[in-house]
Design a protein around this motif. Structure first.
Motif, PDB file in Angstrom:
ATOM      1  N   GLU A   1      -1.227 -40.183 -16.430  1.00  0.00           N
ATOM      2  CA  GLU A   1      -0.613 -39.475 -17.557  1.00  0.00           C
ATOM      3  C   GLU A   1       0.839 -39.129 -17.255  1.00  0.00           C
ATOM      4  O   GLU A   1       1.721 -39.263 -18.123  1.00  0.00           O
ATOM      5  CB  GLU A   1      -1.403 -38.207 -17.877  1.00  0.00           C
ATOM      6  CG  GLU A   1      -2.757 -38.473 -18.521  1.00  0.00           C
ATOM      7  CD  GLU A   1      -3.624 -37.227 -18.614  1.00  0.00           C
ATOM      8  OE1 GLU A   1      -4.679 -37.299 -19.274  1.00  0.00           O
ATOM      9  OE2 GLU A   1      -3.246 -36.183 -18.035  1.00  0.00           O
ATOM     10  N   ALA A   2       1.112 -38.683 -16.030  1.00  0.00           N
ATOM     11  CA  ALA A   2       2.478 -38.326 -15.649  1.00  0.00           C
ATOM     12  C   ALA A   2       3.388 -39.551 -15.680  1.00  0.00           C
ATOM     13  O   ALA A   2       4.547 -39.467 -16.089  1.00  0.00           O
ATOM     14  CB  ALA A   2       2.480 -37.698 -14.263  1.00  0.00           C
ATOM     15  N   VAL A   3       2.864 -40.687 -15.238  1.00  0.00           N
ATOM     16  CA  VAL A   3       3.641 -41.933 -15.289  1.00  0.00           C
ATOM     17  C   VAL A   3       3.901 -42.324 -16.741  1.00  0.00           C
ATOM     18  O   VAL A   3       5.029 -42.690 -17.128  1.00  0.00           O
ATOM     19  CB  VAL A   3       2.914 -43.062 -14.539  1.00  0.00           C
ATOM     20  CG1 VAL A   3       3.596 -44.410 -14.771  1.00  0.00           C
ATOM     21  CG2 VAL A   3       2.852 -42.754 -13.034  1.00  0.00           C
ATOM     22  N   ALA A   4       2.862 -42.245 -17.572  1.00  0.00           N
ATOM     23  CA  ALA A   4       2.991 -42.636 -18.983  1.00  0.00           C
ATOM     24  C   ALA A   4       3.943 -41.725 -19.743  1.00  0.00           C
ATOM     25  O   ALA A   4       4.569 -42.157 -20.727  1.00  0.00           O
ATOM     26  CB  ALA A   4       1.616 -42.624 -19.646  1.00  0.00           C
ATOM     27  N   GLU A   5       4.082 -40.473 -19.306  1.00  0.00           N
ATOM     28  CA  GLU A   5       4.993 -39.537 -19.971  1.00  0.00           C
ATOM     29  C   GLU A   5       6.456 -39.817 -19.667  1.00  0.00           C
ATOM     30  O   GLU A   5       7.334 -39.179 -20.242  1.00  0.00           O
ATOM     31  CB  GLU A   5       4.653 -38.103 -19.564  1.00  0.00           C
ATOM     32  CG  GLU A   5       3.359 -37.585 -20.191  1.00  0.00           C
ATOM     33  CD  GLU A   5       2.936 -36.252 -19.613  1.00  0.00           C
ATOM     34  OE1 GLU A   5       2.057 -35.601 -20.215  1.00  0.00           O
ATOM     35  OE2 GLU A   5       3.464 -35.865 -18.548  1.00  0.00           O
ATOM     36  N   GLY A   6       6.706 -40.750 -18.752  1.00  0.00           N
ATOM     37  CA  GLY A   6       8.080 -41.159 -18.505  1.00  0.00           C
ATOM     38  C   GLY A   6       8.697 -40.700 -17.212  1.00  0.00           C
ATOM     39  O   GLY A   6       9.898 -40.946 -16.987  1.00  0.00           O
ATOM     40  N   ALA A   7       7.931 -40.032 -16.340  1.00  0.00           N
ATOM     41  CA  ALA A   7       8.502 -39.641 -15.050  1.00  0.00           C
ATOM     42  C   ALA A   7       8.916 -40.888 -14.278  1.00  0.00           C
ATOM     43  O   ALA A   7       8.191 -41.883 -14.235  1.00  0.00           O
ATOM     44  CB  ALA A   7       7.487 -38.835 -14.249  1.00  0.00           C
ATOM     45  N   ASP A   8      10.080 -40.817 -13.663  1.00  0.00           N
ATOM     46  CA  ASP A   8      10.551 -41.957 -12.873  1.00  0.00           C
ATOM     47  C   ASP A   8       9.823 -42.042 -11.542  1.00  0.00           C
ATOM     48  O   ASP A   8       9.574 -43.132 -11.022  1.00  0.00           O
ATOM     49  CB  ASP A   8      12.059 -41.832 -12.649  1.00  0.00           C
ATOM     50  CG  ASP A   8      12.831 -41.841 -13.962  1.00  0.00           C
ATOM     51  OD1 ASP A   8      12.907 -42.910 -14.588  1.00  0.00           O
ATOM     52  OD2 ASP A   8      13.310 -40.768 -14.367  1.00  0.00           O
TER      53      ASP A   8
END
Length: 466
Positions: free
Chosen positions: A279-286
């Motif tokens: 989820e954190a990756v999908a939210e756009g975190a680099d």
């Protein structure tokens, strides 16, 4: 200056055997075979010296036995298994996650054999150790690339040092956490060589706070998941998805430190939803950082997943070599991650989720066996009964969430007098120490983590109750 105490009997000193005489005794000979001659001689000398100081003589048999007992005590490992009956599944002081059998087997193979740690078997050239688990991490998180270090604090340290050394790192005041052992996020940032730019207030941080702080000196925006505490009430935080847009507009990385980190939705185990790494990756975190030995249920590790170009820069940082993991831990990590390919069976294959999802009825069956044994052992001085209680996840994960559990309560019939503390101390001195918790004038054994009931009862039989 006080005078040394005189021996009780000079005649007793004359009766002390020599070291050579004791070493010829069969018990001492056997001890020398087990522990080495030098260690056995030293133990014999210490036993004789103590007798000389006390003025009490003994024969060679007694000194050989005393030396053997001393050597056996010295040979006991300092890192001892314990029965964790605290009610905290991931107890930091008791080693956090229990390792899956698949990971234990993989570690054993790695320890007993030469392995292709940094060797490309296909090309016959030097390889990269992170490649052993990179594909698994990318598959399970949806990230482009991944790297690993020895814990999550190291993951954050390496990330800050790589992208914000000599620059500024923007963090909300409400996310400046302190983890176990008084290690604080601001201290880690300082050691990484970045300048902390603290924005917002303890309970409320707005997008305008980030916008006002970002500029030419910004190295990165850091979002920290407050996994070891909660701020409730009149609160405000900026979602990671919105922060990602701001960071990308200004061409700086957004780093999301999840702390404990989880690869699965915890609601399937009756727990409150925690942000998953995917989820954190999908939210756009680099970049996303998280632990391996907490909710993931593996060995101590720090993971960094995210953009391929940024992971490449992390791996070129000389600090990475100082923080890398060895072949044993890599073998365990790979085996643990593979279990997540079959999430429906995690409660069968991964101890962390087996314990978190354990039903109370299982604990009732355990209580039915150990309550009578404790009553018999402790006698009339204590009241022993089972009662409902609450367990917790532990290791800073989900601090306000509890799990319905069952405890055995041991309460002294006569309050006070230190009897409860004495009993707790006696239990910790057993061959396998028993660690519970004292609460409301009773010693509680939370049964959530007690699976080896036969071993517990055999261990309990050696208790000398105060």
């Amino acid at each position: 200056m006080a005078k040394a105490q005189a021996p009780k009997s000079l005649g007793a000193l004359r009766k002390l055997p020599s070291v050579d005489e004791v070493m010829r005794h069969a018990v001492a000979v056997a001890a020398a075979e087990r522990f080495g001659r030098s260690a056995t001689v030293a133990a014999v000398r210490e036993a004789i010296a103590e007798a000389r100081a006390s003025g009490e003589a003994d024969d060679a048999d007694a000194f050989a036995a005393a030396a053997t007992a001393r050597l056996e005590k010295q040979a006991e490992p300092n890192l001892k298994p314990v029965f964790n009956l605290t009610g905290t599944v991931l107890h930091t002081n008791l080693g956090r996650a229990l390792i899956a059998e698949a990971a234990v087997e993989a570690a054993t193979v790695a320890m007993r054999n030469a392995v292709a740690l940094e060797f490309d078997l296909g090309g016959g050239k030097r390889g990269e150790r992170d490649e052993l688990v990179r594909d698994l991490l990318c598959e399970l998180t949806g990230a482009e690339d991944a790297t690993i270090v020895n814990n999550n604090a190291a993951a954050v340290l390496l990330t800050l040092n790589t992208f914000a050394k000599g620059k500024e790192s923007i963090v909300s005041r409400g996310e400046l956490i302190e983890i176990g052992g008084a290690f604080r996020m601001p201290d880690i940032m300082s050691r990484a060589g970045t300048k902390l730019v603290e924005i917002g207030t303890t309970n409320r941080t707005h997008m305008k706070d980030y916008v006002g702080a970002i500029g030419d000196s910004t190295g990165l925006i850091l979002k920290v998941h407050t996994s070891n505490y909660r701020i409730e009430g009149f609160t405000k935080e900026v979602p990671a998805r919105d922060l990602a847009k701001l960071a990308h507009e200004h061409k700086v990385p957004l780093v999301n430190d999840l702390g404990s980190g989880t690869l699965v939705d915890l609601t399937r185990y009756g727990l409150k939803h925690e942000p998953t790494v995917a989820e954190a990756v999908a939210e756009g975190a680099d970049l996303v950082t998280f632990s391996g030995d907490k909710l993931l249920g593996g060995p101590q590790t720090g993971f960094i997943v995210g953009r391929k170009d940024l992971i490449g820069k992390l791996n070129k940082n000389p600090m990475k070599r100082a923080l890398r993991v060895d072949k044993i831990r890599l073998a365990m990590i790979e085996a643990t991650l593979r279990l997540y390919r079959d999430p429906d069976r995690l409660t069968q294959t991964l101890p962390t989720y087996r314990l978190l999802a354990r039903p109370v009825k299982d604990m009732q069956a355990v209580a039915a066996r150990i309550v009578p044994a404790l009553k018999e052992k402790l006698g009339r001085n204590y009241k022993v009964e089972s009662k409902p209680c609450s367990s917790q996840v532990g290791s800073g994960a989900m601090p306000v969430e509890t799990l319905p559990s069952l405890a055995v309560s041991i309460a002294p019939v006569v309050k006070g007098g230190g009897r409860l503390n004495a009993l707790s101390n006696a239990l910790r001195k057993l061959p396998v120490p028993v660690v519970g918790r004292i609460e409301k004038d009773a010693l509680l054994f939370d049964l959530r983590c007690l699976e080896d009931v036969d071993g517990f009862l055999a261990n309990l039989a050696k208790l000398e109750a105060p």
